[in-house]
Design a protein around this motif. Structure first.
Motif, PDB file in Angstrom:
ATOM      1  N   ALA C 220       0.818  -1.014   0.041  1.00 43.11           N
ATOM      2  CA  ALA C 220       0.086   0.102  -0.011  1.00 43.11           C
ATOM      3  C   ALA C 220       1.053   1.300   0.007  1.00 43.11           C
ATOM      4  CB  ALA C 220      -0.981  -0.037   1.398  1.00 43.11           C
ATOM      5  N   GLY C 221       0.444   2.186  -0.579  1.00 40.52           N
ATOM      6  CA  GLY C 221       1.160   3.407  -0.631  1.00 40.52           C
ATOM      7  C   GLY C 221       1.994   3.750  -1.783  1.00 40.52           C
ATOM      8  N   LEU C 222       2.026   3.079  -2.792  1.00 41.04           N
ATOM      9  CA  LEU C 222       2.646   3.431  -4.307  1.00 41.04           C
ATOM     10  C   LEU C 222       1.836   4.185  -5.064  1.00 41.04           C
ATOM     11  CD1 LEU C 222       4.274   0.163  -5.203  1.00 41.04           C
ATOM     12  CD2 LEU C 222       5.067   1.842  -3.369  1.00 41.04           C
ATOM     13  N   GLY C 223       2.171   5.108  -5.728  1.00 41.44           N
ATOM     14  CA  GLY C 223       1.444   6.093  -6.587  1.00 41.44           C
ATOM     15  C   GLY C 223       1.544   7.582  -6.040  1.00 41.44           C
ATOM     16  N   ALA C 224       0.755   8.409  -6.727  1.00 40.31           N
ATOM     17  CA  ALA C 224       0.781   9.733  -6.337  1.00 40.31           C
ATOM     18  C   ALA C 224      -0.517  10.203  -6.770  1.00 40.31           C
ATOM     19  CB  ALA C 224       1.673  10.497  -7.422  1.00 40.31           C
ATOM     20  N   PRO C 225      -0.819  11.446  -6.135  1.00 44.59           N
ATOM     21  CA  PRO C 225      -2.021  12.001  -6.349  1.00 44.59           C
ATOM     22  C   PRO C 225      -1.828  12.844  -7.735  1.00 44.59           C
ATOM     23  CG  PRO C 225      -0.866  13.120  -4.647  1.00 44.59           C
ATOM     24  CD  PRO C 225       0.177  12.170  -5.019  1.00 44.59           C
ATOM     25  N   ALA C 226      -3.196  13.469  -7.997  1.00 42.91           N
ATOM     26  CA  ALA C 226      -3.281  14.251  -9.176  1.00 42.91           C
ATOM     27  C   ALA C 226      -2.952  13.545 -10.501  1.00 42.91           C
ATOM     28  CB  ALA C 226      -2.299  15.627  -8.808  1.00 42.91           C
TER      29      ALA C 226
ATOM     30  N   GLY D   3       4.097  14.241  -8.804  1.00 45.35           N
ATOM     31  CA  GLY D   3       2.715  13.633  -9.633  1.00 45.35           C
ATOM     32  C   GLY D   3       1.914  15.018  -9.464  1.00 45.35           C
ATOM     33  N   ASN D   4       2.512  16.013  -9.309  1.00 52.61           N
ATOM     34  CA  ASN D   4       1.631  17.169  -9.533  1.00 52.61           C
ATOM     35  C   ASN D   4       1.782  18.083 -10.829  1.00 52.61           C
ATOM     36  OD1 ASN D   4       0.697  17.169  -6.716  1.00 52.61           O
ATOM     37  ND2 ASN D   4       3.038  17.306  -6.458  1.00 52.61           N
ATOM     38  N   SER D   5       2.501  17.413 -11.730  1.00 49.37           N
ATOM     39  CA  SER D   5       2.655  18.448 -12.900  1.00 49.37           C
ATOM     40  C   SER D   5       2.316  17.231 -14.148  1.00 49.37           C
ATOM     41  CB  SER D   5       4.072  18.694 -13.116  1.00 49.37           C
ATOM     42  OG  SER D   5       4.739  17.770 -12.934  1.00 49.37           O
ATOM     43  N   GLY D   7       2.324  17.428 -18.719  1.00 51.64           N
ATOM     44  CA  GLY D   7       3.008  17.872 -19.909  1.00 51.64           C
ATOM     45  C   GLY D   7       4.499  17.804 -19.741  1.00 51.64           C
ATOM     46  N   HIS D   8       5.110  18.034 -21.070  1.00 55.97           N
ATOM     47  CA  HIS D   8       6.514  18.240 -20.978  1.00 55.97           C
ATOM     48  C   HIS D   8       6.854  19.655 -21.558  1.00 55.97           C
ATOM     49  CE1 HIS D   8       7.360  13.849 -20.622  1.00 55.97           C
ATOM     50  NE2 HIS D   8       5.997  13.918 -20.756  1.00 55.97           N
ATOM     51  N   ILE D   9       6.197  20.149 -22.679  1.00 51.54           N
ATOM     52  CA  ILE D   9       6.708  21.503 -23.202  1.00 51.54           C
ATOM     53  C   ILE D   9       5.700  22.427 -22.565  1.00 51.54           C
ATOM     54  CG2 ILE D   9       7.205  23.114 -25.048  1.00 51.54           C
ATOM     55  CD1 ILE D   9       8.376  20.542 -26.418  1.00 51.54           C
ATOM     56  N   PHE D  10       4.274  22.069 -22.924  1.00 52.54           N
ATOM     57  CA  PHE D  10       3.297  22.942 -22.379  1.00 52.54           C
ATOM     58  C   PHE D  10       2.990  22.191 -21.073  1.00 52.54           C
ATOM     59  CE2 PHE D  10      -1.215  24.081 -21.217  1.00 52.54           C
ATOM     60  CZ  PHE D  10      -1.308  25.243 -21.698  1.00 52.54           C
ATOM     61  N   ARG D  11       3.463  22.694 -19.909  1.00 57.36           N
ATOM     62  CA  ARG D  11       3.424  21.878 -18.565  1.00 57.36           C
ATOM     63  C   ARG D  11       2.762  22.904 -17.542  1.00 57.36           C
ATOM     64  NH1 ARG D  11       6.677  17.966 -16.742  1.00 57.36           N
ATOM     65  NH2 ARG D  11       7.308  18.138 -14.590  1.00 57.36           N
ATOM     66  N   THR D  12       2.013  22.016 -16.793  1.00 53.73           N
ATOM     67  CA  THR D  12       1.254  22.557 -15.684  1.00 53.73           C
ATOM     68  C   THR D  12       1.483  22.010 -14.564  1.00 53.73           C
ATOM     69  OG1 THR D  12      -0.730  22.857 -17.327  1.00 53.73           O
ATOM     70  CG2 THR D  12      -1.199  22.934 -14.993  1.00 53.73           C
ATOM     71  N   CYS D  25      -2.086  27.275 -10.033  1.00 54.25           N
ATOM     72  CA  CYS D  25      -1.195  26.213 -10.915  1.00 54.25           C
ATOM     73  C   CYS D  25      -0.228  27.338 -11.553  1.00 54.25           C
ATOM     74  CB  CYS D  25      -1.927  25.429 -11.672  1.00 54.25           C
ATOM     75  SG  CYS D  25      -2.602  26.496 -13.136  1.00 54.25           S
ATOM     76  N   VAL D  26       0.972  26.707 -12.162  1.00 53.51           N
ATOM     77  CA  VAL D  26       1.807  27.528 -13.136  1.00 53.51           C
ATOM     78  C   VAL D  26       1.899  26.768 -14.240  1.00 53.51           C
ATOM     79  CG1 VAL D  26       3.853  28.298 -13.030  1.00 53.51           C
ATOM     80  CG2 VAL D  26       2.992  27.997 -10.863  1.00 53.51           C
ATOM     81  N   VAL D  27       1.653  27.477 -15.393  1.00 57.55           N
ATOM     82  CA  VAL D  27       1.643  27.095 -16.802  1.00 57.55           C
ATOM     83  C   VAL D  27       2.824  27.408 -17.468  1.00 57.55           C
ATOM     84  CG1 VAL D  27       0.111  26.797 -18.789  1.00 57.55           C
ATOM     85  CG2 VAL D  27      -0.691  26.936 -16.708  1.00 57.55           C
ATOM     86  N   GLU D  28       3.585  26.482 -17.665  1.00 56.52           N
ATOM     87  CA  GLU D  28       4.720  26.916 -18.430  1.00 56.52           C
ATOM     88  C   GLU D  28       4.893  26.451 -19.881  1.00 56.52           C
ATOM     89  OE1 GLU D  28       9.049  26.515 -16.471  1.00 56.52           O
ATOM     90  OE2 GLU D  28       8.025  24.516 -16.076  1.00 56.52           O
ATOM     91  N   GLY D  29       5.528  27.122 -20.737  1.00 56.86           N
ATOM     92  CA  GLY D  29       5.889  26.621 -22.172  1.00 56.86           C
ATOM     93  C   GLY D  29       4.608  27.475 -22.935  1.00 56.86           C
ATOM     94  N   VAL D  30       4.120  28.445 -22.595  1.00 55.56           N
ATOM     95  CA  VAL D  30       2.837  29.006 -23.254  1.00 55.56           C
ATOM     96  C   VAL D  30       3.986  29.968 -24.331  1.00 55.56           C
ATOM     97  CG1 VAL D  30       1.216  30.818 -23.533  1.00 55.56           C
ATOM     98  CG2 VAL D  30       1.515  29.037 -21.629  1.00 55.56           C
ATOM     99  N   PRO D  31       3.727  29.714 -25.456  1.00 53.68           N
ATOM    100  CA  PRO D  31       4.144  30.723 -26.677  1.00 53.68           C
ATOM    101  C   PRO D  31       3.904  32.167 -26.272  1.00 53.68           C
ATOM    102  CG  PRO D  31       3.303  28.818 -27.641  1.00 53.68           C
ATOM    103  CD  PRO D  31       2.831  28.879 -26.268  1.00 53.68           C
ATOM    104  N   PRO D  32       4.809  32.966 -26.639  1.00 60.91           N
ATOM    105  CA  PRO D  32       4.625  34.588 -26.167  1.00 60.91           C
ATOM    106  C   PRO D  32       3.734  35.331 -27.566  1.00 60.91           C
ATOM    107  CG  PRO D  32       6.753  34.143 -27.459  1.00 60.91           C
ATOM    108  CD  PRO D  32       6.209  32.710 -27.223  1.00 60.91           C
ATOM    109  N   ARG D  33       3.217  36.243 -27.110  1.00 62.43           N
ATOM    110  CA  ARG D  33       2.270  37.074 -27.865  1.00 62.43           C
ATOM    111  C   ARG D  33       0.886  36.596 -28.297  1.00 62.43           C
ATOM    112  NH1 ARG D  33       7.090  36.904 -30.528  1.00 62.43           N
ATOM    113  NH2 ARG D  33       6.089  35.999 -32.568  1.00 62.43           N
ATOM    114  N   LEU D  34       0.456  35.848 -27.522  1.00 61.97           N
ATOM    115  CA  LEU D  34      -0.964  35.486 -27.572  1.00 61.97           C
ATOM    116  C   LEU D  34      -1.829  36.091 -26.604  1.00 61.97           C
ATOM    117  CD1 LEU D  34      -0.420  31.426 -27.213  1.00 61.97           C
ATOM    118  CD2 LEU D  34      -0.212  32.851 -29.308  1.00 61.97           C
ATOM    119  N   SER D  35      -3.190  36.551 -27.168  1.00 64.90           N
ATOM    120  CA  SER D  35      -3.906  37.277 -26.465  1.00 64.90           C
ATOM    121  C   SER D  35      -4.704  36.484 -25.269  1.00 64.90           C
ATOM    122  CB  SER D  35      -5.002  38.091 -27.104  1.00 64.90           C
ATOM    123  OG  SER D  35      -4.461  38.677 -28.097  1.00 64.90           O
TER     124      SER D  35
END
Lengths: 361, 361, 361, 361
Positions: C220-226, D3-5, D7-12, D25-35
């Protein structure tokens, strides 16, 4: 991938610009059931805080950190820890000029080249303000290190050179570091630096410096071969601090001039344990800690914001000049000391957990 | 996580020990439809290959690289590229002594501390032999850079200091680099080094050195803010090379002694483009490339294998002495030159693809 | 990033195409000092090997795996383990037709859309041949699980549906699985399937199937939330197997039709430990293992290579037909059984080491 | 790693517990100059918000999202985007009982097994509240997809089964989805569900459901071979949503019962482009998008919080019973619809940027 995170298991991602509403970070991988309070982090933030002497920028930020998640009834839960500091003294009016002109030595030109857009209010993401979150996250890393390593891990930084003026290492006293505004371990040098830097400051000029960070009681065996060598990760950590231009481990650059005989750190058995007779290695062999002090030095370039006009160009491609008004530090190296300590803590906490994963610690 | 991979999008993972049957690597993220042949990689391996003069180890390895996947009819397919080099001259008999004794300056002690087991035949995973795969992977990185950047990216390395002997930069000729066994750009210095190093070699001693790597025609905009700064990744890359103890970008350590006025790289418009008047920054501002030459230097410590006996301890915790017999390089810095070039290529290729992902290039 | 690696701490990267000289993988993160021999891996590869009955492709591959690094004197060293299998029976002449025509259900069209180039010899990187390396790496994962978990972790797979024909779960015998060519746990069903699949095979047709993989004695306990929930990682692992179109955990799809009362797995204390009264959860709650059996099922579509002509288009954009000659499996689901077991082992080994990192196990 | 993230390039990366001061949350990898404006994200959050009908939990959260970084003058800058939502209706008093008793079907027991500590106020990190940040991040992903793909990418979800009651697909109208509280595309079924679910609700019971998410106008070529197949990443994405127990792509589970002839999606040239005659593949072949609709379905188990007492155990290891009072959803599947859409957007945005990195798009 976008470059805002550091570490693999003990992982920090930071966000926020110097002139937005707040800055923050998320720290993942913190083991559960460790005591953690905001005061533990505030302690380190207060050391870094600007505005404490005439030698650092007069920006007045209380830098009150809040823990928004991951701690329950005073203990870490294993969930990600969200930290946040509100930006209260932004004065974005000071920065109007730089919307159009690229400041030499700053990241204005390169951000525009990369993104085609730039938050010009004070450096945006390139501002040293981001380092406040490193110091806060570093505080958590220290908690982890102290919980998992018997007798704790000591991490201390000092300024060992200001401009061309080096300290005398024979006068090194760690106690002295807290007694002067430069984190200088040589009281005599500290006194000399006071007049020296005052001159620099009055002229609206700036000067570089060298910072040394030492970690003691680090267990042997942390690190990895090949690419994630402990010293390689430390080099990246320190070079990622704003304005840093060089990183040394142990003997560093001087190792180039040594012979193999001079450089060898010989070993003897002392009290049943291995004892090294010198520490040219800076505590790292083959990318893995030896159990000796980890010794890292880094050079910080002079603050690029100075009052003497410099030639530059505008966004529109016209030649012009710029004189950077506003608050600034005559020697940013000073403020890099607590940041260097924090980066050391981040690297060690991550490698400690990695070692626990691979070798069971 | 275990430290054997480098890069994020352009990603290399290496495997293999110096005395196993083979070494190899897998290179992921290579764009499809690029021409690639084994000869393109062999070219760089031949430069790195030991046994080419009396100044490098006499281990004779043809180092023939084979491409085992990812290339179809002479073109990359986008699939991972498996590379392999057989180990043909292993002579593990030379290494019997070090099974029990820790060699000072080598990773013997730290590997045991970390893993509790050690492949003692010639350094195992800590051997510089691993760097052959870096050079091979670097060859692929060069193909990528040259395909994606107009007019290609030039990456050249040189040895600029041997022991205490520095070159005279006013005599720098890139052509000279290929004409002497030291990759020295100063013909006069190269001549002096010949006698100097011969003495070192004959004494069974060793000496350190400093290597400089320069990348030209790198587009402005590569890199990232905060942690994955281009210079931070370069620092990690270079510090991850065996025996490296210091890394400098641009003015490096000397930046500490400069004033803000001296350090500022001023800008002018020249022929419709931005032109920097100096390059103290080493081509990187705020972690992002400026379009100038990227200039990195690193210090290599003297080879730890020397013929003078050194004091050490055994695995069992007894004091003893060791004299490292066997083949060795009197100045490993020499062989680090092509490795430094390769690491530069790996970092730039990765950041080029990252820039393509985030900003569309 | 290019998609060829799996896992975070226990990490596997594979390379190689079905018709290149070899396939291989690198396994990182293996703890040191575990006994490991090629025979340990060959055992699992032999189970997967095609050509063992008339119900699997007649491609004859001995699939002899070699360990090229990371093992010294029979023990893992903590260094990356390089594995390799030579391709000996490639017969690329069988595949000439598909250079021009896209085979429906295969990745021909999508590879061209993605890369603009395609190794058309038998599927290249999309070939099920890649799964041989998963099975080999899975063998290492089993060694890790058995070394770190008291009494070991049992991982067994079975085929529970062939085409529309389901097994009778009341007749489930794990022993039966090894006694028929379908890994069927219901001896009666296995007998019926023999005739059924023989018909399919003779017609040159194919049929889908459902595979179930069960892991027992998982702590028990393997894994991660989210995001990195244990079941989320298992879903990815199984869906990454060629031809898989659905993944279920525990009650799976049928959970949609249950009420909360029916679905609740009630708990009681039994012999001082928590005992669940049912296992609709499939051994995972909130993404973390409960200590019950981990139960995963996945559906495999019918082999796309069939002898009945299908309408398709050419690379040049012309309508045409294709009849896929050559060797093929009438039910690829059969060969997915050992692959599903291997993926279960890879996921569990990675999460076990992650748990060790974060919570100290 | 924790386990809280995603995505790889578009990463939350998300943080926050249901009963802490805020989630973010923090969202990384968003291209610039989008409205990008807060309203763009609020739109999707409002769809997900509970308390909108008697069929969802009565927790009243305005769920006002704030953008704290990464946007300057209405445009993305390429810097990480920090998002935050304050928790305003926490009522932690409702949850007193569960501090001691493990709720069947919830993550109470497994969190304790993993971390040895648990924020018992409403599920802590395991709460569905975390999914609010997925929806917000998904809103950014949609902006990226619409900016980079001509004519935009459409992503729509619907509930296709409630308990045992399926919709009639011949009556599918996307417009109907917005007209009933169940996101049901079959108006007739929606009407029947109203009475059905009302009964469930009044009894204090709960029921499962099945959600389908469809993405249209996705370019061919997104995805990767081997492990990061587009469908594998979608399977992980959907299985990572709270209470999901099964994921299907295209024909899904029914593919197991098809023959190769039935399952083949034949191709024809239509108007100069490739046209598939069916979509059993669900828009993915060999892990790479075909250009057809991407079709994913997932099964959601019934809410574990019900009013009928269930047998369970306490933290101290005593048998007991629990009746979960407090607010709850009779069918959590309803609220999973916008979350499923968001996860589809996150996966596609990440793979779009990955494709741009590797193949230049």
């Amino acid at each position: 991938m976008a470059g805002n995170s550091f570490g693999h298991i003990f992982r920090t991602v930071t966000w926020g610009e110097s002139h937005g509403p707040a800055i923050g970070c998320v720290v993942e991988g913190v083991p559960p059931r460790l005591s953690l309070a905001e005061a533990d982090l505030q302690h380190w933030l207060d050391r870094r805080r600007p505005g404490q002497s005439r030698f650092t920028t007069q920006r007045q930020e209380p830098d009150q950190v809040r823990i928004l998640s991951g701690v329950f009834e005073g203990q870490t839960t294993g969930a990600p820890i969200g930290l946040q500091i509100d930006n209260v003294d932004q004065r974005s009016r000071d920065y109007g000029d730089i919307a159009e002109k690229y400041r030499p030595g700053h990241a204005d030109y390169t951000y525009d080249a990369k993104y085609g857009i730039r938050d010009h209010r004070g450096g945006g993401r390139a501002s040293a303000r981001e380092t406040a979150m490193r110091v806060a996250a570093g505080g958590i890393a220290r908690v982890v290190l102290n919980a998992l390593v018997e007798d704790g891990v000591g991490i201390r930084g000092a300024m060992v050179q200001m401009g061309p003026q080096q300290i005398d290492r024979s006068r090194w006293e760690w106690d002295a570091v807290e007694d002067n505004p430069f984190w200088c371990p040589d009281r005599q040098a500290a006194q000399a630096w006071e007049g020296y830097l005052n001159d620099i400051r009055k002229r609206g000029s700036s000067i570089g410096g060298v910072v040394e960070v030492v970690a003691s009681n680090v267990p042997a065996g942390l690190g990895a071969p090949a690419y994630d060598k402990l010293d390689a990760d430390l080099a990246k950590a320190m070079m990622s601090i704003n304005a840093v231009k060089a990183v040394e481990i142990g003997a560093g650059l001087t190792a180039a001039a040594l012979t193999g005989e001079e450089n060898a750190d010989e070993m003897r058995m002392v009290d049943g344990g291995v004892s090294f007779q010198s520490n040219n290695a800076g505590g790292v062999l083959g990318g893995i800690s030896t159990g000796q002090d980890i010794v890292v030095r880094f050079a910080v370039k002079p603050t690029s914001s100075i009052l003497t006009p410099r030639r530059t160009v505008t966004r529109r491609g016209e030649d012009t000049e710029i004189k950077t008004r506003g608050r600034h530090d005559p020697c940013v190296g000073i403020r890099a000391v607590p940041v260097g300590e924090a980066m050391m803590a981040l690297v060690l906490a991550d490698h400690l957990l990695r070692q626990r994963a691979q070798c069971g610690l």
